[in-house]
Design an enzyme around this catalytic site. Structure first.
Site, PDB file in Angstrom:
ATOM      1  N   ARG A   1       0.878  -1.301  -0.086  1.00 21.10           N
ATOM      2  CA  ARG A   1       0.019   0.003  -0.065  1.00 21.10           C
ATOM      3  C   ARG A   1       0.855   1.267   0.118  1.00 21.10           C
ATOM      4  O   ARG A   1       1.709   1.387   1.058  1.00 21.10           O
ATOM      5  CB  ARG A   1      -0.848   0.040   1.338  1.00 21.10           C
TER       6      ARG A   1
ATOM      7  N   HIS B   1      -7.423   0.635  -6.382  1.00 22.74           N
ATOM      8  CA  HIS B   1      -7.489  -0.186  -5.314  1.00 22.74           C
ATOM      9  C   HIS B   1      -8.250  -1.597  -5.564  1.00 22.74           C
ATOM     10  O   HIS B   1      -9.394  -2.027  -5.526  1.00 22.74           O
ATOM     11  CB  HIS B   1      -8.370   0.546  -4.492  1.00 22.74           C
TER      12      HIS B   1
ATOM     13  N   GLN C   1      -9.876  -4.199  -3.097  1.00 24.67           N
ATOM     14  CA  GLN C   1     -11.300  -3.741  -2.915  1.00 24.67           C
ATOM     15  C   GLN C   1     -12.163  -4.064  -4.011  1.00 24.67           C
ATOM     16  O   GLN C   1     -13.423  -4.685  -3.527  1.00 24.67           O
ATOM     17  CB  GLN C   1     -11.328  -2.184  -2.707  1.00 24.67           C
TER      18      GLN C   1
ATOM     19  N   ASP D   1     -17.423   6.980  -2.090  1.00 20.29           N
ATOM     20  CA  ASP D   1     -15.938   6.926  -1.485  1.00 20.29           C
ATOM     21  C   ASP D   1     -15.791   8.241  -0.750  1.00 20.29           C
ATOM     22  O   ASP D   1     -16.373   9.271  -1.212  1.00 20.29           O
ATOM     23  CB  ASP D   1     -14.910   6.332  -2.201  1.00 20.29           C
TER      24      ASP D   1
ATOM     25  N   CYS E   1     -16.359   1.698   0.433  1.00 22.12           N
ATOM     26  CA  CYS E   1     -15.312   0.867   0.650  1.00 22.12           C
ATOM     27  C   CYS E   1     -14.847   0.902   2.186  1.00 22.12           C
ATOM     28  O   CYS E   1     -14.186   0.196   2.696  1.00 22.12           O
ATOM     29  CB  CYS E   1     -13.970   1.047  -0.193  1.00 22.12           C
TER      30      CYS E   1
ATOM     31  N   ARG F   1     -13.428  -8.694   2.211  1.00 23.82           N
ATOM     32  CA  ARG F   1     -12.107  -8.410   1.653  1.00 23.82           C
ATOM     33  C   ARG F   1     -11.174  -9.605   2.200  1.00 23.82           C
ATOM     34  O   ARG F   1     -10.330 -10.151   1.077  1.00 23.82           O
ATOM     35  CB  ARG F   1     -11.619  -7.444   2.553  1.00 23.82           C
TER      36      ARG F   1
HETATM   37  N1   CP Z   1     -11.388  -0.137   2.262  1.00 19.07           N
HETATM   38  C1   CP Z   1      -9.843  -0.020   2.673  1.00 19.07           C
HETATM   39  O1   CP Z   1      -9.130  -0.304   1.944  1.00 19.07           O
HETATM   40  O2   CP Z   1      -9.941   0.305   4.063  1.00 19.07           O
HETATM   41  P1   CP Z   1      -8.669   0.412   4.840  1.00 19.07           P
HETATM   42  O3   CP Z   1      -8.075   1.602   4.378  1.00 19.07           O
HETATM   43  O4   CP Z   1      -8.957   0.468   6.278  1.00 19.07           O
HETATM   44  O5   CP Z   1      -7.548  -0.780   4.589  1.00 19.07           O
HETATM   45  N1  NVA Z   2      -9.751   6.696  -1.516  1.00 16.70           N
HETATM   46  C1  NVA Z   2      -9.540   6.391  -0.271  1.00 16.70           C
HETATM   47  C2  NVA Z   2      -9.862   4.703   0.004  1.00 16.70           C
HETATM   48  C3  NVA Z   2      -9.444   4.194   1.252  1.00 16.70           C
HETATM   49  C4  NVA Z   2      -9.743   2.742   1.350  1.00 16.70           C
HETATM   50  C5  NVA Z   2      -8.232   6.586  -0.072  1.00 16.70           C
HETATM   51  O1  NVA Z   2      -7.209   6.391  -0.995  1.00 16.70           O
HETATM   52  O2  NVA Z   2      -7.759   7.202   1.098  1.00 16.70           O
END
Ligand code: CP
Ligand code: NVA
Length: 310
Positions: free
Chosen positions: A107, A134, A137, A229, A269, A297
């Site tokens: 990540r 992502h 997700q 989101d 998400c 997930r």
């Molecule tokens: N939806 C998602 O990726 O959540 P987190 O940021 O908690 O991993």
């Molecule tokens: N779009 C959001 C998703 C978090 C899971 C971000 O990147 O922060």
């Protein structure tokens, strides 16, 4: 049966329709088995490195527990844990970790970091969220829709809000499985032209499957799924005030949900900001499936790891 052994998952564009359906079927099977207490340990003895340069609740915990449930071990590596923090390159990190582990989950911020890692690593690399995509997700989202609606092809998905990482992978996934997706964002917050080019390139019938508009009511009318989101993603905190002003009118509230089908699912998400992108009575209401998404997930990522490493 599609063979995904040794592959990466970077955007979801690299996976075909059959690959995605295979992963969803496997995810449903693993979910059923877990309910019956009949999970096997197909990844016994394997190790997965998990590099997290941004915070996470769902992704981190679902990967760590999923890896353990499959019999493998996870090593969590936060931003300060690696020599990356002191300037070692992503490429050298990928080459080094490949000598120790069987897969790398990452990540991070720029999607180019995920690509550089995948180029250098000899083991599968899984994108656990970058600024642009992502895909994990989206796999869980498709699994959730399939469970609830019993099909994916022909469904109408509306995504309301920021044309961000979650939106990009959802467009790819929805279009690949034969759903139609309408994305409504404020002007200037549409998915980037780079992301649209990736999607156009990988989706047959792109023009009929993916629409981008600035009108949320147009997008949501008649939809089977209404998805949103956060308006301010990780790394965008300095834009917060400007974004909140621009996104006025894009909140998914009851009035907006009434334009969708009566049995439309509300999806997010998470993490969510009640009162910003979604009204509390929608996300906490009867049509919301956000915690099924969160649970899925786990099952979708286990299916992915088994396919890549099994
Ligand atoms: N939806 C998602 O990726 O959540 P987190 O940021 O908690 O991993
Ligand atoms: N779009 C959001 C998703 C978090 C899971 C971000 O990147 O922060």
């Amino acid at each position: 049966m599609p063979n995904l052994k040794g592959r990466d998952l970077l955007t979801l564009a690299e996976y075909g329709r059959d690959d995605i359906y295979h992963l969803l079927a496997k995810g449903l099977e693993l979910k059923r088995r877990q309910r019956l207490g009949a999970l096997e340990r197909p990844l016994d003895g394997k190790t997965v490195a998990m590099i997290f340069e941004k915070p996470s609740t769902r992704t981190r915990v679902s990967f760590e527990s999923g890896v353990a449930q499959l019999g493998a071990s996870a090593i969590y590596l936060g931003s300060d844990d690696l020599q990356l923090a002191r300037g070692e390159t992503v490429s050298d990190t990928g080459k080094t970790l490949s000598r120790y582990v069987d897969a790398i989950v990452i990540r991070t911020f720029g999607h180019d970091r995920v690509e550089a890692l995948a180029d250098a690593a000899d083991v599968p690399v899984v994108n656990a969220l970058s600024d642009d995509y992502h895909p994990c997700q989206t796999l869980a989202d498709l699994l959730t829709i399939l469970e609830r609606k019993d099909r994916l092809a022909g469904l109408r998905v509306a995504y309301i809000g920021d044309g961000n990482n979650v939106c990009n992978s959802l467009m790819i996934g929805a279009a690949k499985v034969g759903a139609r997706i309408s994305v409504a964002t404020p002007k200037g917050y549409e998915p980037t032209s780079e992301a649209m080019a990736v999607i156009e390139d990988c989706v047959r019938g792109f023009v009929d499957s993916v629409k981008v508009t600035n009108d949320p009511i147009e997008a949501v009318t008649g939809a089977d799924i209404v998805y949103t989101d956060v308006w301010v993603s990780m790394g965008q905190d300095s834009e917060r005030e400007a974004r909140l002003a621009k996104f006025d009118g894009y909140q998914v509230d009851k009035k907006m949900m009434r334009k969708a089908k009566r049995d439309a699912l509300f999806m997010h998400c998470l993490p969510a900001h009640r009162g910003e992108e979604v009204a509390a009575d929608v996300i906490d209401g009867p049509n919301s499936v956000v915690f099924d998404q969160a649970e899925n997930r786990l099952h979708a990522q286990k299916a992915l790891l088994v396919a890549l490493l099994g």
